[in-house]
Structures are given as C-alpha cells and as structure tokens.
Motif scaffolding. Structure first.
Motif, mmCIF file in Angstrom:
data_model
loop_
_atom_site.group_PDB
_atom_site.id
_atom_site.type_symbol
_atom_site.label_atom_id
_atom_site.label_comp_id
_atom_site.label_asym_id
_atom_site.label_seq_id
_atom_site.Cartn_x
_atom_site.Cartn_y
_atom_site.Cartn_z
ATOM 1 N N ALA A 124 1.022 -1.302 -0.372
ATOM 2 C CA ALA A 124 -0.088 0.183 0.163
ATOM 3 C C ALA A 124 0.819 1.290 -0.239
ATOM 4 O O ALA A 124 0.518 2.392 -0.478
ATOM 5 N N SER A 127 3.968 1.134 -3.026
ATOM 6 C CA SER A 127 2.926 1.083 -4.386
ATOM 7 C C SER A 127 3.260 2.882 -4.956
ATOM 8 O O SER A 127 2.990 2.911 -6.469
ATOM 9 N N ARG B 108 -10.953 4.902 -0.263
ATOM 10 C CA ARG B 108 -10.144 5.648 -1.355
ATOM 11 C C ARG B 108 -10.462 6.713 -2.427
ATOM 12 O O ARG B 108 -12.179 6.689 -3.053
ATOM 13 N N ASN B 125 -2.269 3.389 -5.316
ATOM 14 C CA ASN B 125 -2.702 2.888 -4.642
ATOM 15 C C ASN B 125 -3.436 3.365 -3.260
ATOM 16 O O ASN B 125 -3.771 2.960 -2.159
#
Lengths: 153, 250
Positions: A124, A127, B108, B125
């Motif tokens: 997490a 990346s 997100r 991400n």
C-alpha cells in the motif's frame, strides 16, 4: 532564505515558489532526490521533512518554513548505513536505480510509523513510488528485512 | 492527555486539528464515530504532539472570509424555491470536484470527471484509512502539500496533485456523496447526525472557512470547477435551510 538540509544550514537566493527539489539539486548540488515526473506521480523526488515523506517537487521552498529536510545523503553514511539502505544492498533491490533514492526514503519513514508492516501494508505504501524496472518483490523483501533489523536494534 | 486528544469531536466544531507542520495533513475525522485514528495515526499524532509541532485549535483556518453569509428572512423562501435551491446544491455535491473525495465507507478517493476520462480509483494505491488522511499508510499531504494562502496559481500545472492552504484529507464517512442519489445526499445533509450536527448557517460557515472546499471552484490544472460559484452555493444552502431543508422524497 535559509533552509536546513541534512543537518546543515544553507542560505539560498531563489524564487519563493521554486520547488524544493530544484533547490536541492540545482542550488545545493544535492542530487540524491531525482526528478521523475514533477507532478507527484512517481515518488522519485521523495525526501523527509521533519521526518515525514514529502514529494519535493510539490513543496515550494517558501512553504518549507523552518522544517528540516533530510535527503538520501543524510539518511545514513557509507560507514553507517541506515537499516533500509543496508537491506537494499543485501537484497540487491536496485536495477536501473533511478527511483531507489525515493523508494528508500519512503521505506525509512514508513518503518518509523509502522515497525512491523504486513506485505499488504508494504504494498500500500511502496506502490506509490513507481519503479519501471519492476523491483517491487525485492523492495518488499528488503523492507521486511529492514523492519526486522530495526526491531532487533 | 492522549485520550483527550481523541475525544475531540470528529464531526462537529473541530473537524480539523491544525498543524504548524504545513505539509502534514491533519488527523481529522474518523468519520464514523469514535474518532479512533488507529495505531499508526496515533503514532504520528503522538510524535507530533510530543515533539511540540502539533497544536489543537478550534479555529479551522486563519483564512479571510470569502463569502457573505446573509440568510433570507425566515418564511421568505417557499418549499418550491427550497427544492430548486436543493437541485443546485445537488449539482455541486455530486460534481467530481466534490464527490471524488466524499467516498463514504471507502477510504479510496476517486478520479472522475471530464478532466480524468474514465472514472477510476485514485492512482498510487492510495488508502486514506480510518484516519481519512492516510496516516495508516501514506499521508495525503505527501503529495497534496500545503501551500501558502497567498500563492494563487499553485495548481496551474495539469495532472499535478492539487494543493490548498490547508491539510488535504478525505471527507468524513458520513458525508457519502460519490455515486449517491439526490435523495440520499439530501437526507444526509439535513440530518444533524450525519452532517456534523450543523445548522444550515453552520454549513455555510463551514463552506466559508474550509479551503479545500474553496478549491472546488478554482481547481486549476485544466480541471472543471464545481458549478455555480462558492457564493451562489452558500446562498442556496442558506435558502434551502430557511425553506425547511426540503428533499425530493418528501
């Protein structure tokens, strides 16, 4: 204006909106942080500002204030490598190497806030630093090794 | 002391904790309830507290007021006019400049709208976590650095991470707007339990002081701004409130 980089005070005469990365590389000759995208998409320019990771291409020097900057040059030394740097060598993470300064700075900061990360947590965080050579499996291994080494003291 | 820190209301009068650390986003809202930041957010906050770099403040920002808050007289706005105001409010709330960071349970943020092409989850991400600032993994402020208030063209570069004179963060979980209907957002926004216990005037004041919200109308970098203007949006919020916050489902 005066800025503190790797424990040294520098006086620079630059436009206040100049990104920190430009100041580091072009004004101070500190070239560990790399220019990749210039828009916070790749992480090659990652440095620490008061210990937190910042994309130095996105931080205007006027907004640095009196906070302290650490680059890869100030993380460890050839005689006393930071645990992440040592793990990077041990696991031979780098391929072309261009992104690796940012990767190492990212990992070093991450392990301060999460000393025992899971693979998912490593992915997490790491990346967000792009590696076009695809060294991510070795990055993950090295981060875990560095975490273990740091925990052992 | 630490427990005190986390008793700070996560939804109402202290939506933000101000940090002199300009590039570090604030732990704000857990969104859902307790205000727990999780162990990592905790750690970051602890570091900040004990290094003396963090101050708690009831002041969201020192920014100058940007809009006039002048509600219509009580009883002067009909329900029909209120519904018309709501329709415009929904246009704003559902616009990508707002909705992309109002993702509810998801941590997100989204990339959507005319400047992004295909709708997709934010790259890299990114996971804002329960802290809503990425404290568990990567702080939003790593890329969305905090800029000076008087630097007007900081977001001119296309595709660069937007910056405001405030710490970047995802909206609270309760304020779920992305992909939601007019009825759903209307119900959320008029309910004190899901709007931070705010009156419509307090929501207007929130709009006045939260610089991330100001950015929606001046996003730069080729991004499409939110519709209408900040002042028109504030006027609609106030009129909607005076009309009794009518929703289409009423």
């Amino acid at each position: 204006m005066q800025i503190d980089v790797n424990g040294k005070a520098f006086e620079v005469e630059v436009e206040p909106e100049m990104p920190l990365l430009w100041v580091l590389r072009d004004e101070l000759g500190i070239t560990g942080p790399k220019y990749g995208c210039g828009i916070a998409q790749c992480g090659a320019c990652t440095v620490h500002v008061d210990g937190f990771v910042v994309r130095s291409c996105q931080l205007a020097v006027r907004d640095l204030g009196n906070r302290k900057v650490t680059t890869i040059e100030g993380l460890g030394s050839p005689e006393a490598l930071h645990a992440v740097q040592a793990a990077w060598i041990e696991h031979q993470v780098a391929q072309c190497g261009y992104c690796q300064s940012g990767q190492i700075m990212q990992a070093a900061s991450f392990l301060k806030t999460n000393p025992n990360p899971s693979d998912e947590q490593i992915d997490a965080v790491m990346s967000s630093n792009l590696c076009r050579c695809g060294t991510y499996p070795r990055i993950r291994s090295a981060v875990k090794a560095a975490a273990k080494k740091l925990q052992e003291g | 002391m630490i427990n005190k820190l986390f008793e700070v209301s996560m939804t109402r009068s202290l939506p933000l904790v101000s940090l002199p650390f300009r590039a570090l986003p604030i732990p704000l809202t857990s969104g859902r309830s307790s205000g727990s930041l999780g162990s990592l957010g905790f750690l970051i906050l602890l570091v900040a507290v004990f290094s003396g770099t963090l101050t708690l403040s009831t002041s969201v920002t020192a920014a100058e007021d940007k809009v006039v808050i002048n509600p219509p007289a009580e009883g002067s706005v009909s329900q029909q006019e209120g519904l018309q105001a709501w329709a415009r409010i929904f246009e704003v709330a559902s616009h990508p400049r707002c909705a992309n960071c109002h993702t509810g349970e998801s941590d997100r943020p989204m990339w959507s709208g005319p400047s992004y092409g295909k709708t997709r989850v934010h790259g890299m991400n990114v996971q804002a976590g329960t802290s809503r600032i990425g404290a568990e993994t990567l702080l939003c402020g790593t890329c969305h650095t905090t800029k000076s208030e008087d630097w007007d063209n900081a977001n001119a570069t296309p595709h660069a991470a937007p910056r405001v004179a405030m710490n970047w963060a995802l909206a609270p979980v309760e304020a779920h707007w992305f992909g939601q209907t007019s009825e759903q957002i209307c119900a959320q926004l008029r309910n004190p339990e899901t709007n931070g216990d705010r009156t419509m005037r307090e929501i207007a004041e929130h709009l006045n002081h939260d610089l991330i919200l100001h950015w929606a109308w001046a996003p730069g970098g080729g991004r499409e701004p939110a519709p209408y203007s900040l002042q028109e949006h504030v006027n609609d919020i106030l009129a909607w409130g005076v009309a009794g916050t009518p929703c289409p489902q009423d």
